[in-house]
Design an enzyme around this catalytic site. Sequence first.
Site, PDB file in Angstrom:
ATOM      1  N   CYS A 104       0.837  -1.206   0.000  1.00 14.59           N
ATOM      2  CA  CYS A 104       0.000   0.000   0.000  1.00 14.59           C
ATOM      3  C   CYS A 104       0.876   1.262   0.000  1.00 14.59           C
ATOM      4  O   CYS A 104       1.519   1.555  -0.982  1.00 14.59           O
ATOM      5  CB  CYS A 104      -0.980  -0.035   1.170  1.00 14.59           C
ATOM      6  SG  CYS A 104      -2.262   1.205   1.041  1.00 14.59           S
ATOM      7  N   HIS A 239      -3.699  -5.294   0.937  1.00 17.01           N
ATOM      8  CA  HIS A 239      -2.982  -5.608   2.179  1.00 17.01           C
ATOM      9  C   HIS A 239      -2.986  -7.104   2.495  1.00 17.01           C
ATOM     10  O   HIS A 239      -3.937  -7.584   3.123  1.00 17.01           O
ATOM     11  CB  HIS A 239      -3.656  -4.890   3.356  1.00 17.01           C
ATOM     12  CG  HIS A 239      -3.425  -3.419   3.387  1.00 17.01           C
ATOM     13  ND1 HIS A 239      -2.396  -2.846   4.101  1.00 17.01           N
ATOM     14  CD2 HIS A 239      -4.089  -2.396   2.803  1.00 17.01           C
ATOM     15  CE1 HIS A 239      -2.448  -1.530   3.963  1.00 17.01           C
ATOM     16  NE2 HIS A 239      -3.460  -1.227   3.182  1.00 17.01           N
ATOM     17  N   GLU A 241      -1.268  -8.515   4.771  1.00 21.39           N
ATOM     18  CA  GLU A 241      -1.158  -8.693   6.238  1.00 21.39           C
ATOM     19  C   GLU A 241      -2.519  -8.547   6.923  1.00 21.39           C
ATOM     20  O   GLU A 241      -2.660  -8.876   8.094  1.00 21.39           O
ATOM     21  CB  GLU A 241      -0.118  -7.714   6.817  1.00 21.39           C
ATOM     22  CG  GLU A 241      -0.597  -6.302   7.106  1.00 21.39           C
ATOM     23  CD  GLU A 241      -0.771  -5.432   5.876  1.00 21.39           C
ATOM     24  OE1 GLU A 241      -0.775  -5.967   4.753  1.00 21.39           O
ATOM     25  OE2 GLU A 241      -0.925  -4.204   6.040  1.00 21.39           O
TER      26      GLU A 241
END
Lengths: 286, 80
Positions: A104, A239, A241
């Site tokens: 990002c 994302h 994560e």
Amino acid sequence: MEKDEIRIAVMRIEGTNCEDESVKAFKALGVYAETVHLKQFYSDFIKEEEMRTIWDYSCIVFPGGFSAGDYVRAGVIFSARLKSVLRKDLEEFIKEGYPVLGICNGFQILVELGALPGFDEDRPIADKPEMALSINDSNRFECRPTFLKHENKGKCIFTRRLKREIVVFPVAHAEGKVTFPMGREEEYLNTLKENDQIVFRYVDKDGNYAGYPWNPNGSYYNIAGICNVKGNVFGLMPHPERAIWKWQLYSDIDLLVENDFWELEGNNEADGLAIFRSIVEYLLKF
Amino acid sequence: MIASVYIELKEGVTDPEGEATKKALHLLGFKNVKKVSSIKVFRIEIDSVSRDEAEKEVIEMCEKLLANPVIHNYRIEWVD
């Protein structure tokens, strides 16, 4: 490299905010990861035990967030500071084949730094940016899950352990539209294709390339993530994560309870963890 | 010396901020608005031996930080 030799640096400055989740993703795989402030690489006002060099690490991650408040342009202040203190080291680090990941805002940093698209293997950091992540066509902050099709044929070291072709990672950004120089888009695209640098493209729920809202920002060729020509620098707007456990992906509590998606083990792993696992596996063979 | 540095989107690059502003202006009744472009201005005060030297430095600032050459043009105006 042995597993206990692996050391991951998740870089932060003021305004980054996804560093903890990124560290957690690596820790879930049993490797050492820590957040490191950029100052720890150069400032004289740092305690000795907190001083670092890039060679203390086997992987550098630029996490999501709003580094330096997104002032001027998202990621550009962080990249300017990197250029002033770490450029040579980082260039050497990439040349040696160590992995560098940007998620990002991290992707925006790598683009502004000139590390992506990274066409030149001998000069992994270009003098000027060669692409841009410009304001979303919707002029909005787009914050929701996206469907991504994995299209890399094996160059990108970050997706080698991905098991499925279509994955769901959330996006959360206002500036994520992949933009190449006007009039040279096809030339850029052909180079990316020839080099196997395209990694993820936005698709609809059936896996077809589609426009807004499936492509959240208006990215050229629906591109969501690319790697450099060597495959060891990877940037993506979504994302991973935020998609390492299934419970991160569902807001429906009943569904979570029904499927027993709460536990941090077994089949509760979601596709995002494969990105981090790919890094670890790569380093184990490094 | 003081420079105003204008950072504009290149012709043909979409300007969602300008478009959204145009829409809002239309909604407010400004029906004659044909186009709105968003432009960022940095006012930079700089010490230098000459205007030429200062201009050289400001150009470098644009190339290194203020503009992304893929999507932006820049223009420098000296206000003082």
